[in-house]
Every structure is written in structure tokens, then in C-alpha cells.
Design an enzyme around this catalytic site. Structure first.
Site, PDB file in Angstrom:
ATOM      1  N   TYR A  38       0.825  -1.209   0.000  1.00 46.06           N
ATOM      2  CA  TYR A  38       0.000   0.000   0.000  1.00 46.06           C
ATOM      3  C   TYR A  38       0.854   1.251   0.000  1.00 46.06           C
ATOM      4  O   TYR A  38       2.073   1.189   0.197  1.00 46.06           O
ATOM      5  CB  TYR A  38      -0.962  -0.009   1.197  1.00 46.06           C
ATOM      6  CG  TYR A  38      -0.331   0.295   2.545  1.00 46.06           C
ATOM      7  CD1 TYR A  38       0.503  -0.618   3.175  1.00 46.06           C
ATOM      8  CD2 TYR A  38      -0.570   1.502   3.192  1.00 46.06           C
ATOM      9  CE1 TYR A  38       1.063  -0.342   4.416  1.00 46.06           C
ATOM     10  CE2 TYR A  38      -0.020   1.787   4.430  1.00 46.06           C
ATOM     11  CZ  TYR A  38       0.797   0.867   5.045  1.00 46.06           C
ATOM     12  OH  TYR A  38       1.358   1.137   6.256  1.00 46.06           O
TER      13      TYR A  38
ATOM     14  N   ARG B  55       8.180   4.175  -4.612  1.00 47.92           N
ATOM     15  CA  ARG B  55       8.240   3.142  -3.568  1.00 47.92           C
ATOM     16  C   ARG B  55       7.241   2.027  -3.843  1.00 47.92           C
ATOM     17  O   ARG B  55       7.512   0.850  -3.555  1.00 47.92           O
ATOM     18  CB  ARG B  55       8.002   3.752  -2.187  1.00 47.92           C
ATOM     19  CG  ARG B  55       8.221   2.722  -1.068  1.00 47.92           C
ATOM     20  CD  ARG B  55       8.163   3.330   0.305  1.00 47.92           C
ATOM     21  NE  ARG B  55       6.885   3.950   0.557  1.00 47.92           N
ATOM     22  CZ  ARG B  55       6.628   4.759   1.574  1.00 47.92           C
ATOM     23  NH1 ARG B  55       7.578   5.049   2.448  1.00 47.92           N
ATOM     24  NH2 ARG B  55       5.447   5.295   1.745  1.00 47.92           N
TER      25      ARG B  55
ATOM     26  N   ARG C  86      -7.898 -20.804  -1.984  1.00 44.73           N
ATOM     27  CA  ARG C  86      -6.805 -20.502  -1.074  1.00 44.73           C
ATOM     28  C   ARG C  86      -5.655 -21.459  -1.332  1.00 44.73           C
ATOM     29  O   ARG C  86      -5.858 -22.679  -1.365  1.00 44.73           O
ATOM     30  CB  ARG C  86      -7.272 -20.632   0.373  1.00 44.73           C
ATOM     31  CG  ARG C  86      -6.196 -20.321   1.397  1.00 44.73           C
ATOM     32  CD  ARG C  86      -6.772 -20.329   2.816  1.00 44.73           C
ATOM     33  NE  ARG C  86      -5.755 -19.981   3.811  1.00 44.73           N
ATOM     34  CZ  ARG C  86      -4.989 -20.873   4.438  1.00 44.73           C
ATOM     35  NH1 ARG C  86      -5.125 -22.162   4.182  1.00 44.73           N
ATOM     36  NH2 ARG C  86      -4.084 -20.478   5.334  1.00 44.73           N
TER      37      ARG C  86
ATOM     38  N   GLU D  87      11.906   2.174  14.295  1.00 49.71           N
ATOM     39  CA  GLU D  87      11.029   3.261  13.828  1.00 49.71           C
ATOM     40  C   GLU D  87       9.779   3.267  14.690  1.00 49.71           C
ATOM     41  O   GLU D  87       9.642   2.472  15.621  1.00 49.71           O
ATOM     42  CB  GLU D  87      10.686   3.074  12.346  1.00 49.71           C
ATOM     43  CG  GLU D  87      10.013   1.750  12.042  1.00 49.71           C
ATOM     44  CD  GLU D  87       9.859   1.447  10.544  1.00 49.71           C
ATOM     45  OE1 GLU D  87       9.773   2.387   9.742  1.00 49.71           O
ATOM     46  OE2 GLU D  87       9.813   0.249  10.205  1.00 49.71           O
TER      47      GLU D  87
ATOM     48  N   LYS E  83       6.438  -2.078   1.854  1.00 50.37           N
ATOM     49  CA  LYS E  83       5.259  -1.499   2.521  1.00 50.37           C
ATOM     50  C   LYS E  83       4.053  -2.423   2.376  1.00 50.37           C
ATOM     51  O   LYS E  83       3.143  -2.179   1.584  1.00 50.37           O
ATOM     52  CB  LYS E  83       4.970  -0.099   1.959  1.00 50.37           C
ATOM     53  CG  LYS E  83       4.084   0.749   2.871  1.00 50.37           C
ATOM     54  CD  LYS E  83       4.158   2.208   2.505  1.00 50.37           C
ATOM     55  CE  LYS E  83       3.175   3.079   3.239  1.00 50.37           C
ATOM     56  NZ  LYS E  83       3.316   3.089   4.697  1.00 50.37           N
TER      57      LYS E  83
ATOM     58  N   LEU F   7      11.009   1.007   7.148  1.00 51.96           N
ATOM     59  CA  LEU F   7      10.411   1.491   5.902  1.00 51.96           C
ATOM     60  C   LEU F   7      11.193   2.737   5.459  1.00 51.96           C
ATOM     61  O   LEU F   7      11.526   3.589   6.279  1.00 51.96           O
ATOM     62  CB  LEU F   7       8.943   1.855   6.117  1.00 51.96           C
ATOM     63  CG  LEU F   7       8.254   2.211   4.791  1.00 51.96           C
ATOM     64  CD1 LEU F   7       7.995   0.958   3.967  1.00 51.96           C
ATOM     65  CD2 LEU F   7       6.974   2.975   5.025  1.00 51.96           C
TER      66      LEU F   7
END
Ligand code: PDD
Length: 285
Positions: free
Chosen positions: A32, A51, A100, A181, A149, A205
Site C-alpha cells: 500500500y 516506492r 486458497r 522506527e 510497505k 520502511l
């Protein structure tokens, strides 16, 4: 009611649907981006797009569309939802293979692309910038590819709840004695004219706001030292702050119950916030 975007279509949020077999839902197999909107314009769109490509590439995930299309979707959502200040959330998943399975589906499985807006009028004038945040420290038990991310945000979400329970605003994650972070932001301390923040690696990140803020800091003749620091060092620093697309530069005034510096937001963080907002607005598209 919001208008959102799902796989090529704009629709009311109540009509948006994604399959129960979507890999994002079953496996957190998705990435995302969050891009800020100020004055109806996108902040650092190029950085977030770059990114996104990197995250997709690291996970062998297909590009959902071109950069021009992505920009057009962002702008269309801003317009349709009358967003002045706020955020655009974008998520790409490995799509719906119809069942799945741990193995990645065949390459003809289309990625899922979802975008929606979050309106935050006056976002740049957040009262928190004047008060400062209180953080706690917690163990960083996330996986080893925090540079990607992904939507695996359960532990950061738990960290935020641990902070709330302790009467604080956020948590700083600590691994082998050093801060990595924040739950959803990059962490910094200030000593004199020097800004210290952890160096880039797979452990954190690579914040788009971080890159911009460090560039502006250097341009403003501040010293930047990219290295890890401990909670004790942060508690003894002159100032502390965080950066992210949604908070810009936000002062941290307390860590694990100890005041940082004067216990009030510091001048370096305030100046960086001002420069960041000013320069980002100038470059917004
Ligand atoms: N979070 N570190 C982590 C773990 C993050 O989740 C984020 C962003 C950052 C800062 O990155 P950037 O400056 O590019 O926003 C650092 C977003 C805002 C979120 O999850 O909402």
C-alpha cells in the site's frame, strides 16, 4: 458518501467489493501507499509511486496500471470527493486466484487495485504539532522485510493499542537495544544542530517524508547522522520527532514517561515541519 476506486471503476463506498479469495484478505499479500493531499494537491506523488514499484518488484507482484493512470485515479478521487486536505490510500494485492493456496497464483491472475480518500480538513495545522506526542517503547517483533510497505499491519496496530493503554500516542519499536522506527512513522532525535535517524536497511520502511526532510535539513545547513540510537539516548536528547506522510514532522516530547529536553516541542522539529510543509506544497501536483 465517498466515491472509491476498485479495479477500473469508480463507485459509492457501499458498493465496493473484493473477493473473499483475494490474497490481500487471506494472506496479507498486498502492498500500500498513503499520499497526502494539501490544498487539493498531491504531496510527493513521485516518491510514493517509486516506492510502490519497489514494493511490488520485491514481492514479484504485477504492476496494476501505469503511473499516468495512477496519477489520474488519484486526481479523480480528490475531485469527486472534494478533498482539500487529507489522504489517499492505495492498495495493490496479488488478486483473486479463486481459491486458497500458499503458492503464488499464475501470472494471469489480475492484481486487485483499490484506492479511497480520507478527508482531514486542516491536517497541516494539527494541534499535536504544538503539544507534542508521548511514546512508549516496545519490542520490534515484526518480520525482516520492513522496507516493503505490506499490509501486514497487525503488530503495528497492537503497538498503537499498547501505547493508548499506557495513555500515550504511539510506540517506538526497539530491536537489539536500538530504535528501528515508530508503528507507522520514522523516528529521529536532535542533539544540538544534529539530526540523528536510523540508516536505511531492510529493518525500516524507507519513508518518503524521511527522504524529503533529510534533504531539506541538509539544505538548511543542519547536520544529519544516519545511525541507530537507544531509548536512553533519545530520552537524553534535546528533541525528538517522527515523520510520515500523514503527520509530516511531529514532535515527540516524552518517551517511556521521561520528558525529552524541555518536555515541550523543540525548535528544530518546528523549523523542519515548517520547511517541509512549505517546500512540499510548492512541489505538490
Ligand atoms: N505509514 N515507517 C512505517 C512503519 C510506516 O508505516 C510509515 C508510513 C513510515 C513513514 O513513511 P512515509 O513518510 O513514506 O509516510 C515509516 C503510513 C503513513 C500509514 O501506514 O498510514
Amino acid at each position: 458518501m465517498r466515491t472509491v476506486y476498485v479495479n477500473g471503476e469508480y463507485m459509492p463506498e457501499t458498493e465496493a467489493k473484493v473477493s473473499i479469495f483475494d490474497r490481500g484478505f487471506l494472506m496479507a499479500d498486498g502492498v500500500y501507499e498513503v499520499t497526502s493531499v494539501l490544498g487539493g494537491k498531491l504531496i510527493d506523488f513521485a516518491g510514493h509511486t517509486a516506492r510502490l514499484h519497489r514494493s511490488l518488484n520485491e514481492l514479484d507482484m504485477a504492476e496494476p496500471c501505469t503511473d499516468d493512470e495512477l496519477l489520474a485515479i488519484h486526481r479523480e478521487l480528490v475531485e469527486r470527493n472534494n478533498i482539500v486536505d487529507g489522504m489517499i490510500y492505495l492498495q495493490v494485492t496479488r488478486g483473486n486466484p479463486g481459491d486458497r493456496d500458499f503458492a503464488f497464483p499464475s501470472a494471469d491472475t489480475k492484481p486487485t487495485l483499490v484506492l479511497f480518500t480520507q478527508s482531514k480538513p486542516g491536517m497541516a495545522e494539527s494541534p499535536m504539532a504544538k503539544i507534542g506526542m508521548k511514546v512508549i517503547s516496545i519490542d520490534d517483533i515484526r518480520w525482516g522485510r520492513r522496507d516493503i510497505k505490506t499490509v501486514q499491519l497487525l503488530y503495528p496496530s497492537m503497538g498503537k493499542m499498547m501505547a493508548k493503554k499506557a495513555g500515550c500516542d504511539d510506540a517506538w519499536l526497539v530491536e537489539e537495544g536500538k530504535v528501528t522506527e515508530g508503528t507507522s512513522n520514522n523516528a529521529y532525535i536532535v542533539k544540538g544542530n544534529r539530526i540523528i535517524t536510523r540508516e536505511l536497511s531492510n529493518d525500516i520502511l524507507h519513508g518518503i517524508t524521511r527522504a524529503a526532510v533529510l534533504r531539506f535539513a541538509r539544505e538548511a545547513q543542519m547536520e544529519v547522522e544516519e545511525r541507530a540510537f537507544t531509548i536512553a539516548e533519545a530520552q537524553g536528547a534535546d528533541e525528538a520527532f517522527i515523520t510520515s506522510a500523514s503527520t509530516f514532522v511531529m514532535p515527540v516530547v516524552e518517551i517511556d514517561g521521561k520528558a525529552v529536553g524541555t518536555g515541550k516541542p523543540g525548535s528544530v522539529a518546528a523549523r523542519l515541519r515548517e520547511i517541509y510543509l512549505e517546500e512540499s506544497l510548492k512541489a505538490a501536483i
